[in-house]
Design an enzyme around this catalytic site. Structure first.
Site, PDB file in Angstrom:
ATOM      1  N   HIS A 327     -15.744  38.795 -14.231  1.00 48.07           N
ATOM      2  CA  HIS A 327     -17.184  39.063 -14.309  1.00 48.07           C
ATOM      3  C   HIS A 327     -18.002  38.227 -13.318  1.00 48.07           C
ATOM      4  CE1 HIS A 327     -20.765  40.619 -15.945  1.00 48.07           C
ATOM      5  NE2 HIS A 327     -20.434  40.656 -17.216  1.00 48.07           N
ATOM      6  N   LYS A 412     -36.982  64.043 -28.954  1.00 47.38           N
ATOM      7  CA  LYS A 412     -37.856  63.383 -29.936  1.00 47.38           C
ATOM      8  C   LYS A 412     -38.723  62.309 -29.276  1.00 47.38           C
ATOM      9  CE  LYS A 412     -36.112  65.446 -33.630  1.00 47.38           C
ATOM     10  NZ  LYS A 412     -36.921  66.378 -34.420  1.00 47.38           N
ATOM     11  N   PRO A 416     -33.080  56.716 -25.385  1.00 49.70           N
ATOM     12  CA  PRO A 416     -31.753  56.614 -26.029  1.00 49.70           C
ATOM     13  C   PRO A 416     -31.188  55.201 -26.085  1.00 49.70           C
ATOM     14  CG  PRO A 416     -31.647  57.899 -23.974  1.00 49.70           C
ATOM     15  CD  PRO A 416     -33.082  57.658 -24.267  1.00 49.70           C
ATOM     16  N   THR A 452     -29.032  39.908 -13.606  1.00 48.04           N
ATOM     17  CA  THR A 452     -29.445  40.307 -14.950  1.00 48.04           C
ATOM     18  C   THR A 452     -30.508  39.397 -15.543  1.00 48.04           C
ATOM     19  OG1 THR A 452     -27.703  38.965 -15.960  1.00 48.04           O
ATOM     20  CG2 THR A 452     -27.165  41.277 -15.501  1.00 48.04           C
TER      21      THR A 452
END
Length: 612
Positions: A327, A412, A416, A452
């Site tokens: 990672h 709706k 998501p 991130t």
């Protein structure tokens, strides 16, 4: 001339790198305000009041001084966080990274043309490798499309780390070695390493300047497979990469001191495009249940994975594939990109090679034989025992929820991703009777070398909604209203975090400035509420959206009493993968996944009569 003009207007993979904005430093006041809000679900009134005072004192005192120093640092760097993040999140970490840090997941080919089938491993492997090598060539030529949001280009630097990249263990801190070059930058390694039954082989994927074909790759893999299955197993040096980092660094130094050839071999593995792992096991997998294959990808034979490689392409005996990746050099979206590309090519070609079956007389693979002694062999068996002990404690559950997916949630008017995050909050609340501090990954790739930021999904709004769902006296309308408030809050946080207005990385920067200045950690970071709300890497829910494509994967939990929860959103289904430690009596991945699926249904039911 016309030709040259056409070339110059074509977008190149890395062409926007120089024009990307620098990573901003958020305002101190805003960050602290957001931080205070994030600790609320985990504090009673007295605790919150005390933390409020600590934050106020920090803001008016040492915090302001540290913030000014951070602003100074940011003036001289296009990304003030980059080096720090790499060190703190990855390179300084001493626990074994192969299981605790790496991420992995299965290739989606088994859902269409390549269902599990014994006897297909090598042939399918040659096709998969060929598509992977084509992607490598596109990257070398800078023809991989630039990722964008709308018309805004995102940072593509992490794509440079996909091939020919390896982490090198250090006594106190690891380092990353990247050998990849684009064609315009010069030569790049063109060999792959193949690990099979504890042995290591290499072969070049270029012959006379051209990529070798699947029939030629198949000949190489068959040669390796036959040799390894008709002769004794190798020592399995690769298992050392699954060790605790300092121990592996010392074992590596010793290995090099034994024989200088060992260093040459290590460098061949480090610089290889990728490691291709030949596994002898056959994990069960169906489009409804990925649990066993994901578990094997994370915990398979350590003697055929090079845990420090940025890309281990794993092939199982039944023709199922997956990847296991370090990672440190990049985040999962790089692997999602290449996995999707390869899967699309397998689909496009109906799982077959449609070119010539002719195979040229290319040199056979070279076996790399390490010089070992008793000490090295002992180190290897110790590494294997350590890995086996920890990996047997891992529980992985990965299932598909097939009643609805992205289409219905969007109909709706519900995002998501937020839908899944709130379902997870409700599931955790129902299972554990309390709010669960949660880390969701937001990408900051709008900025130069951005990676991130943390979205803390457990908000005051989410907890109020969870409480209303558990309160029999709460009316449907009240529940709907609270759910929509929780949605709005999460959507705003995600937007803030992606545009450089998150607070977790900012707080980390302030703490690291204090360390660099030789100051004690400010009280803000030693306050019990800091870690209880997830600060310092203490989130009980470690989560990430893997995207909207056919790619799935997972990582282990961040803390012993936590869960790793990754998910993939499709038009008519959600695929979730959850990990937990069996030795923790509190957690159960199976139960959490069941609760999440119940929450999906309850939330959709709640919205069926909503006036949206």
């Amino acid at each position: 001339m016309e030709n040259r003009l056409a070339k110059s207007t074509e977008e190149r993979t890395f062409q926007y790198q120089d024009s990307l904005p620098s990573l901003p430093v958020p305002s101190l006041e805003e960050s602290l305000k957001k931080y205070l809000e994030s600790v609320k679900p985990f504090a009673n009134k007295e605790e919150y009041k005390k933390t409020e005072e600590i934050v106020q004192k920090f803001q008016n005192g040492i915090g302001e001084k540290l913030h000014q120093k951070l602003l100074e640092r940011a003036k001289g760097k296009r990304n003030w966080l980059e080096e720090w993040w790499l060190n703190v999140a990855y390179l300084d970490v001493r626990v074994p990274s192969q299981l605790n840090v790496n991420f992995g997941g299965p290739a989606a080919h088994f859902e269409h043309y390549w269902p599990p089938k014994e006897g297909t491993q090598l042939e399918r492997g040659s096709i998969s490798l060929w598509h992977n090598m084509n992607y490598w060539q596109l990257l070398r030529k800078e023809k991989v499309p630039v990722n964008k949001v709308g018309n805004t280009p995102l940072d593509m630097n992490q794509f440079r780390m996909l091939f020919s990249t390896c982490k090198i263990p250090g006594i106190n801190r690891d380092s990353i070695r990247n050998y990849f070059r684009t064609e315009s930058e010069g030569c790049s390694p063109s060999h792959i390493a193949v690990l099979c039954r504890g042995r290591v082989f290499v072969f070049d994927v270029l012959h006379e300047g051209c990529l070798i074909t699947p029939p030629e790759i198949l000949r190489q893999l068959t040669y390796i497979h036959k040799k390894c299955h008709s002769q004794p197993e190798g020592p399995g040096i690769a298992a050392l990469t699954s060790e605790e980092r300092t121990r592996w660094a010392k074992a590596r130094e010793y290995l090099i001191s034994l024989d200088p050839v060992n260093l040459t071999i290590l460098e061949k593995i480090q610089s290889s495009l990728l490691v291709y792992s030949i596994e002898d096991v056959s994990p069960h997998v169906t489009p409804e249940d990925y649990s066993q294959v994901i578990a094997m990808i994370l915990t398979g034979d350590p003697a055929v994975r090079w845990g420090d490689k940025s890309y281990n392409l794993i092939s199982f005996s039944n023709g199922v594939f997956g990847c296991n990746c370090d990672h440190a050099p990049y985040d999962a979206m790089v692997m999602v990109d290449i996995s999707y590309y390869v899967d699309e090519k397998v689909l496009e070609n109906e799982g077959r090679w449609k070119g010539s079956e002719k195979a040229r007389a290319i040199p056979l693979p070279e076996e790399l034989v390490f010089t070992v002694d008793e000490k090295v062999l002992n180190d290897i068996s110790q590494a294997k025992a350590q890995f086996l002990k920890q990996s047997s404690d891992l529980q992985v559950v990965s299932r598909s929820f097939t009643r609805f997916g992205k289409k219905l949630t969007k109909k709706k008017m519900l995002h998501p991703d937020t839908f899944i995050q709130l379902a997870l909050q409700l599931a955790y609340y129902r299972l554990h009777g309390r709010p669960g501090c949660c880390y969701e990954t937001a990408m900051t790739r709008y900025f130069y070398h951005g990676r991130t930021e943390t979205v803390r999904s457990c908000t005051v709004e989410a907890v109020r909604w969870c409480q209303s769902m558990q309160d029999p006296s709460a009316h449907r309308l009240e529940r709907q209203e609270k759910m929509l408030q929780a949605f709005a809050k999460h959507d705003k946080m995600m937007k803030d975090c992606s545009t450089g207005k998150g607070f977790d990385r900012h707080l980390l920067g302030l703490l690291l400035i204090a360390k660099e200045e030789g100051l004690p950690a400010p009280e803000l970071f030693t306050d019990p509420l800091f870690s209880r709300s997830g600060g310092g890497g203490n989130f009980v829910l470690s989560t990430s959206l893997i995207g909207y494509l056919r790619v799935q994967g997972v990582v282990v939990p961040m803390v012993h009493n936590g869960y790793g929860f990754f998910y993939n959103i499709r038009d008519n289904s959600f695929v979730v993968a959850c990990s937990a430690w069996k030795s923790c009596p509190e957690t159960d991945a199976e139960k959490l996944v069941q609760q999440v699926f119940h929450a999906f249904s309850d939330m959709m039911q709640l919205m069926t009569s909503a006036c949206l």
